[in-house]
Motif scaffolding. Structure first.
Motif, mmCIF file in Angstrom:
data_model
loop_
_atom_site.group_PDB
_atom_site.id
_atom_site.type_symbol
_atom_site.label_atom_id
_atom_site.label_comp_id
_atom_site.label_asym_id
_atom_site.label_seq_id
_atom_site.Cartn_x
_atom_site.Cartn_y
_atom_site.Cartn_z
ATOM 1 N N ILE A 27 11.996 8.202 -3.811
ATOM 2 C CA ILE A 27 10.813 8.485 -3.009
ATOM 3 C C ILE A 27 9.548 7.899 -3.638
ATOM 4 N N ILE A 28 9.564 7.676 -4.950
ATOM 5 C CA ILE A 28 8.375 7.107 -5.582
ATOM 6 C C ILE A 28 8.094 5.714 -5.045
ATOM 7 N N TYR A 29 9.142 5.013 -4.596
ATOM 8 C CA TYR A 29 8.975 3.657 -4.070
ATOM 9 C C TYR A 29 8.428 3.633 -2.650
ATOM 10 N N ASP A 30 8.258 4.815 -2.032
ATOM 11 C CA ASP A 30 7.660 4.859 -0.694
ATOM 12 C C ASP A 30 6.192 4.437 -0.721
ATOM 13 N N CYS A 31 5.603 4.477 -1.903
ATOM 14 C CA CYS A 31 4.201 4.086 -2.079
ATOM 15 C C CYS A 31 3.988 2.633 -1.652
ATOM 16 N N PRO A 32 2.877 2.317 -0.970
ATOM 17 C CA PRO A 32 2.628 0.942 -0.497
ATOM 18 C C PRO A 32 2.628 -0.128 -1.581
ATOM 19 N N TYR A 33 2.290 0.245 -2.821
ATOM 20 C CA TYR A 33 2.229 -0.748 -3.891
ATOM 21 C C TYR A 33 3.587 -1.364 -4.199
ATOM 22 N N TYR A 34 4.663 -0.689 -3.813
ATOM 23 C CA TYR A 34 6.006 -1.207 -4.073
ATOM 24 C C TYR A 34 6.555 -2.015 -2.904
ATOM 25 N N SER A 35 5.746 -2.219 -1.884
ATOM 26 C CA SER A 35 6.171 -3.026 -0.748
ATOM 27 C C SER A 35 6.097 -4.513 -1.095
ATOM 28 N N PRO A 36 7.074 -5.309 -0.654
ATOM 29 C CA PRO A 36 6.972 -6.762 -0.871
ATOM 30 C C PRO A 36 5.746 -7.360 -0.209
ATOM 31 N N ALA A 37 5.248 -6.712 0.843
ATOM 32 C CA ALA A 37 4.045 -7.213 1.518
ATOM 33 C C ALA A 37 2.839 -7.154 0.587
ATOM 34 N N PHE A 38 2.743 -6.096 -0.229
ATOM 35 C CA PHE A 38 1.635 -5.993 -1.172
ATOM 36 C C PHE A 38 1.699 -7.136 -2.183
ATOM 37 N N THR A 39 2.876 -7.402 -2.725
ATOM 38 C CA THR A 39 3.028 -8.498 -3.681
ATOM 39 C C THR A 39 2.674 -9.836 -3.044
ATOM 40 N N THR A 40 3.115 -10.049 -1.812
ATOM 41 C CA THR A 40 2.836 -11.306 -1.122
ATOM 42 C C THR A 40 1.340 -11.508 -0.920
ATOM 43 N N ILE A 41 0.639 -10.459 -0.537
ATOM 44 C CA ILE A 41 -0.804 -10.547 -0.324
ATOM 45 C C ILE A 41 -1.528 -10.848 -1.632
ATOM 46 N N ILE A 42 -1.127 -10.177 -2.705
ATOM 47 C CA ILE A 42 -1.732 -10.456 -4.010
ATOM 48 C C ILE A 42 -1.470 -11.903 -4.412
ATOM 49 N N ALA A 43 -0.255 -12.390 -4.166
ATOM 50 C CA ALA A 43 0.100 -13.769 -4.528
ATOM 51 C C ALA A 43 -0.682 -14.797 -3.713
#
Length: 351
Positions: A27-43
């Motif tokens: 459940i800790i991975y439900d956080c938005p920071y663990y979404s691949p979309a967040f990584t893609t946007i940062i990249a």
């Protein structure tokens, strides 16, 4: 166990699908920071994003996005924007830190928002903290009941009283959970910049950085079930008195950048904003609002739970992080001493 280092541009549909499977294991991975979309946007905004892919018997068992700051040091993807950090791993994975750092082509990885239960990282922590949450399971009324039993039974009554006073004095209150207004978004950013400059100094205004503004814009534009930006606004009559910008992933909303107009501080518009966010978010199926790390009074008043976090570093050789831990504790002792308090007063006077 095999390691593979890739750039964010090499993230394909198969790996994204596996990423989603790994997130579903905790459940800790439900956080938005663990979404691949967040990584893609940062990249998209920074060219130092790398992804460590961990494989076992040909199966991906871990995905660790990070910033390669140099050949020596790395930090979690999102850098200081990330309120949750660390790899997304299979529950059974026993990650060997030294081997992982070698594959990441760095010697030192620091963290300050690492979930305490994630892997072995808590063993390398210097200190611990909490990220307070609003448990909206069962809806807003169920949350309100839990809040009444655990905290201040009069809090929501006080908020309702301030809502009536504001409405009577300045005009009808209007709240929007998901606003598309460019004007309101610009006002929020301007308000946060002013807040940073007044309270911690212009050098700590994160919105002065081009890459941060790009990230905010791209998150705001995102609108998928597993990842979306959220701009929430509160008006009194025709005046924007409070706003918040954060993220949502599935049923979790992360409360990120709240702001309120100081001219209305007497009526606690920030508390009204959070209450309205909770009420309306629950109606959309959101079951948790994460307030982020810190023990600010409003977080303590509204929280009905908390996620445990830790701060520290891992390194190869291990003595590097041990030395840094010693420096950290020495600094904390200085801050707590009379000398530290005196130096802090001098700094505030000089500002």
């Amino acid at each position: 166990m095999k390691f593979r280092l890739i750039s964010a541009k090499e993230l394909d549909a198969t790996l994204v699908a596996r990423w989603a499977e790994l997130r579903s294991q905790s459940i800790i991975y439900d956080c938005p920071y663990y979404s691949p979309a967040f990584t893609t946007i940062i990249a998209n905004a920074r060219d130092d994003v790398r992804i460590l892919v961990v494989e076992d018997a040909g199966v991906v068992v871990g995905i660790w996005p990070f910033h390669a700051l140099s050949s020596f040091r790395a930090v979690s993807v999102g850098d200081f924007l990330a309120d949750y950090q660390g790899p997304v791993c299979d529950a059974s994975l026993k990650l060997h830190i030294a081997d992982a750092l070698s594959a990441m082509q760095c010697r030192y990885f620091s963290f300050n928002h690492m979930p305490s239960g994630l892997g072995k990282f808590s063993q390398y922590a210097w200190t611990n903290s909490q990220s307070h949450i609003l448990d909206l399971t069962g809806g807003f009324e169920a949350y309100a009941q839990r809040l009444t039993e655990m905290r201040d039974a009069s809090l929501l009554k006080k908020v309702a009283t301030n809502e009536r006073k504001l409405s009577k004095k300045f005009g009808e209150l209007r709240f929007e959970l998901q606003s598309s207004s460019d004007t309101d978004f610009a006002a929020l950013i301007a308000g946060k910049r002013d807040q940073f400059q007044r309270t911690v100094g212009a050098e700590h205004d994160i919105f002065r950085l081009d890459w941060v503004r790009q990230v905010m814009d791209e998150i705001r534009a995102a609108n998928a079930p597993d990842f979306a930006g959220m701009l929430s606004t509160l008006y009194a009559g025709d005046t924007l008195i409070a706003a918040h910008f954060g993220m949502r992933s599935g049923k979790v909303m992360h409360y990120w950048f709240p702001w309120y107009h100081t001219d209305f501080a007497e009526h606690s518009p920030g508390l009204i904003l959070l209450t309205q966010c909770a009420r309306h978010a629950a109606q959309t199926g959101i079951t948790m609002i994460d307030l982020g790390r810190g023990d600010q009074p409003y977080k303590l008043r509204f929280a009905t739970g908390a996620n445990q976090l830790c701060e520290g570093a891992v390194s190869s050789p291990a003595i590097l992080s041990s030395l840094q831990a010693g420096l950290y504790h020495a600094k904390q002792k200085l801050k707590a001493s009379s000398l530290g308090q005196h130096l802090r007063k001098l700094r505030q006077t000089a500002r």
